[in-house]
Design a protein around this motif. Structure first.
Motif, PDB file in Angstrom:
ATOM      1  N   ASP A   1      37.603  36.753  43.122  1.00 39.78           N
ATOM      2  CA  ASP A   1      38.449  36.829  41.937  1.00 39.78           C
ATOM      3  C   ASP A   1      37.757  36.035  40.837  1.00 39.78           C
ATOM      4  O   ASP A   1      37.768  34.802  40.840  1.00 39.78           O
ATOM      5  CB  ASP A   1      39.835  36.244  42.222  1.00 39.78           C
ATOM      6  CG  ASP A   1      40.806  36.418  41.054  1.00 39.78           C
ATOM      7  OD1 ASP A   1      40.337  36.781  39.949  1.00 39.78           O
ATOM      8  OD2 ASP A   1      42.010  36.189  41.247  1.00 39.78           O
TER       9      ASP A   1
ATOM     10  N   THR B   1      39.774  33.350  38.669  1.00 38.02           N
ATOM     11  CA  THR B   1      40.383  32.181  39.283  1.00 38.02           C
ATOM     12  C   THR B   1      39.363  31.057  39.365  1.00 38.02           C
ATOM     13  O   THR B   1      38.194  31.283  39.704  1.00 38.02           O
ATOM     14  CB  THR B   1      40.896  32.510  40.700  1.00 38.02           C
ATOM     15  OG1 THR B   1      41.907  33.524  40.595  1.00 38.02           O
ATOM     16  CG2 THR B   1      41.483  31.285  41.367  1.00 38.02           C
ATOM     17  N   THR B   2      39.781  29.855  39.061  1.00 40.04           N
ATOM     18  CA  THR B   2      38.900  28.696  39.164  1.00 40.04           C
ATOM     19  C   THR B   2      38.514  28.471  40.619  1.00 40.04           C
ATOM     20  O   THR B   2      39.362  28.519  41.514  1.00 40.04           O
ATOM     21  CB  THR B   2      39.587  27.446  38.605  1.00 40.04           C
ATOM     22  OG1 THR B   2      39.852  27.646  37.213  1.00 40.04           O
ATOM     23  CG2 THR B   2      38.704  26.213  38.770  1.00 40.04           C
TER      24      THR B   2
ATOM     25  N   THR C   1      34.699  27.751  36.589  1.00 39.05           N
ATOM     26  CA  THR C   1      35.175  29.076  36.213  1.00 39.05           C
ATOM     27  C   THR C   1      33.975  30.003  36.099  1.00 39.05           C
ATOM     28  O   THR C   1      32.820  29.551  36.075  1.00 39.05           O
ATOM     29  CB  THR C   1      35.926  29.054  34.878  1.00 39.05           C
ATOM     30  OG1 THR C   1      34.993  28.732  33.816  1.00 39.05           O
ATOM     31  CG2 THR C   1      37.038  28.011  34.893  1.00 39.05           C
TER      32      THR C   1
END
Length: 564
Positions: A243, A246-247, A338
């Motif tokens: 993803d 997402t971080t 990120t």
């Protein structure tokens, strides 16, 4: 580090090849367009039989079931809307995947290709995503020796090996190729394992989680066995999902055992299928030093990078599948990132950065260190500017302040002396001296020969040393600054120069000469009398800590200078 071993509707512009069959593209559930062109741009209307796809369209690329990935692939893919790859179909990209605000939905096969000719990678992930599992490949071409690895997906060591088509062979641990072999050639890292110096033998079925690194011994032979040699050019390919919005948090840990230089080391890896920019603002640290350390397989040396400066080839760019070390410096450490850290760069990993001031690079044999001056630094370890020296078998040099060994040592003007530790003899090479501000004067002191050599005028220094096994503090780098003001000057004082700092004074002569030294305070009181034999390269003495007049004289010389 304990016992360190002494590492993209609008689909803007991309090129497509359809050599044997037409590729059908379906636009939502309404109509479809047939790809007609051969090596034409997506934005060229002649490429399509029903017009160019528009932003916001849902596009399905329908490839024949006998699609040949090696002969029909996309070079570059930029996704600004939705792109679906249906089950039973395969899409491959050999160069760049740019995800800009939308996503690729993978129900079939999506492969980012890495081989001897292609360096596929994600270069932009700005609000875009890849939904579903995809395969990421990396071409490995390394020297023999220890290397650091780690990937963007969870994968077992055996999955790494299987993707390498028999060229990544493990020995010496359960579920490896040769489990009973006496030597392990892959290790995990955990600083809490004191008995093994932090090293842990894995199991071949162990899952190496995303963003975690591991050691592996590259070798073109199977430990002198009769088996044929192994070509050290091979592909590693793992499969999974990411993803990109997402971080990602690295699983860094810190345990305080009371050894500030050894506590908090973590073996991590690039968590993205693209090049990671260590300087990007998307990387966040709490109680973690800024420096990153990668092991160079070919010279078996650690490369370090921090604050714009690297040693032994270290840069701010971390390649895909590259393992690296970071050091936590306090409890509850956090290292998170990120996808903005993904670097849109060429495959040669070159990047122009602004030149830095006050950099002295020192090389001995294949090893190197950096000494730099920075107003924000202090005499202790600076987590934003300094990097530790991790010694390998090929290491030859480091600097030290107090009990800390440095590969990158940042100091301020108040640090007048930086001790250098070297192993064996050779030639010290000095570079980037031109980056220093004009008020600095740098000298190399050879404590064995009792000489002082100006680094503003030489770029190398050759020395011999009988001790080739241990590190000795033979050299000191001196930083001098300030303007010399003559109080008295005679015509016969040619060849005398004085440099000084708040702590030290260097007196130089253009020839060997016995001279007398006197020093007076501003009240005219004599505060020092000395007589010594000066060698040509200079003599060092401590500053009196106050404005004083230094007189250097004999029957041929009479010079007085103010020092402060």
């Amino acid at each position: 580090m304990k016992k360190f071993l002494t590492i993209l509707l609008m689909l803007c512009v991309f090129s497509m090849n359809a050599k044997t069959t037409q590729t059908r593209v379906s636009w939502g559930n309404i109509w479809q367009s047939i790809f007609l062109g051969n090596d034409l741009s997506w934005t060229n209307s002649g490429t399509w039989d029903n017009g160019i796809p528009a932003a916001g369209d849902i596009v399905i690329i329908r490839l024949p079931t006998d699609f040949n990935v090696s002969s029909e692939t996309l070079s570059d893919l930029e996704v600004r809307s939705k792109l679906d790859i249906e089950a039973g179909n395969t899409l491959s990209v050999t160069n760049e995947v740019r995800l800009v605000g939308n996503q690729i939905n993978v129900n079939g096969e999506f492969i980012i290709v890495g081989d001897a000719s292609n360096y596929g990678r994600v270069t932009v992930a700005s609000g875009g995503n890849i939904n579903g599992n995809f395969t990421y490949e990396k071409w490995v071409d390394r020297c023999n020796g220890w290397s650091l690895y780690g990937g963007p997906f969870d994968a077992t060591l055996n999955e790494y090996a299987d993707s390498a088509t028999g060229q990544m062979i493990y020995t010496g641990f359960p579920n490896s190729d040769f489990p009973t072999f006496g030597t392990g050639n892959a290790y995990l890292w955990d600083e809490d394992h004191f008995a093994t110096g932090g090293w842990i033998l894995p199991d071949g079925n162990n899952t190496i989680t995303r963003g975690v690194g591991f050691w592996y011994w590259n070798s073109d032979t199977v430990f002198n066995s009769p088996l044929p040699s192994i070509n050290q050019q091979w592909k590693v390919a793992t499969k999974g999902s990411i993803d990109f919005n997402t971080t990602f948090s690295f699983p860094v840990q810190y345990t305080n055992y009371g050894d500030i230089t050894s506590d908090g080391w973590n073996l991590m890896a690039n968590p993205y299928p693209g090049i990671m920019d260590w300087d990007d603002a998307g990387l966040s640290r709490t109680n973690v030093d800024d420096a990153v350390y990668v092991f160079n397989t070919c010279n078996q040396l650690y490369a370090s990078y921090v604050g714009g400066v690297g040693t032994n080839g270290g840069t701010n760019l971390v390649a895909p599948f590259q393992g690296f070390y970071v050091k936590a410096n306090g409890s509850s450490p956090v290292l998170s990132t990120t996808s903005s850290v993904i670097e849109n760069s060429n495959k040669d990993l070159l990047k122009t950065i602004n030149p830095l001031e006050n950099i002295l690079r020192i090389q001995l044999h294949s090893d190197e260190i950096v000494v730099r001056a920075n107003d924000l630094a202090n005499e202790g370890f600076n987590s934003s500017f300094d990097a530790y020296k991790n010694l390998g078998d090929s290491s030859t040099i480091y600097s030290r302040l107090d009990t800390t060994d440095y590969s990158i040592n940042s100091v301020n003007d108040s640090t007048g002396e930086i001790p250098l530790y070297t192993k064996g003899g050779g030639t010290l090479y000095f570079s980037e001296i031109n980056t220093w501000e004009s008020h600095y004067n740098l000298y190399l002191e050879d404590k064995t020969l009792n000489t002082m050599t100006s680094l503003n005028s030489v770029n190398s220094y050759t020395f011999t040393e009988s001790n080739t096994f241990t590190y000795i503090n033979r050299f000191v780098i001196h930083l001098f600054y300030g303007v010399i003001t003559d109080v008295k000057e005679n015509n016969n004082d040619n060849g005398v120069s004085v440099l000084y700092s708040q702590e030290d004074i260097i007196i130089k002569l253009d020839y060997n000469k016995d001279v007398n030294i006197e020093m007076y305070n501003m009240l005219g009181q004599k505060i020092m009398v000395d007589k010594t034999l000066f060698i040509k390269d200079g003599y060092r003495m401590k500053s009196p800590g106050q404005i004083s007049i230094l007189r250097i004289f004999n029957d041929e010389i009479d010079k007085s200078v103010k020092v402060f």
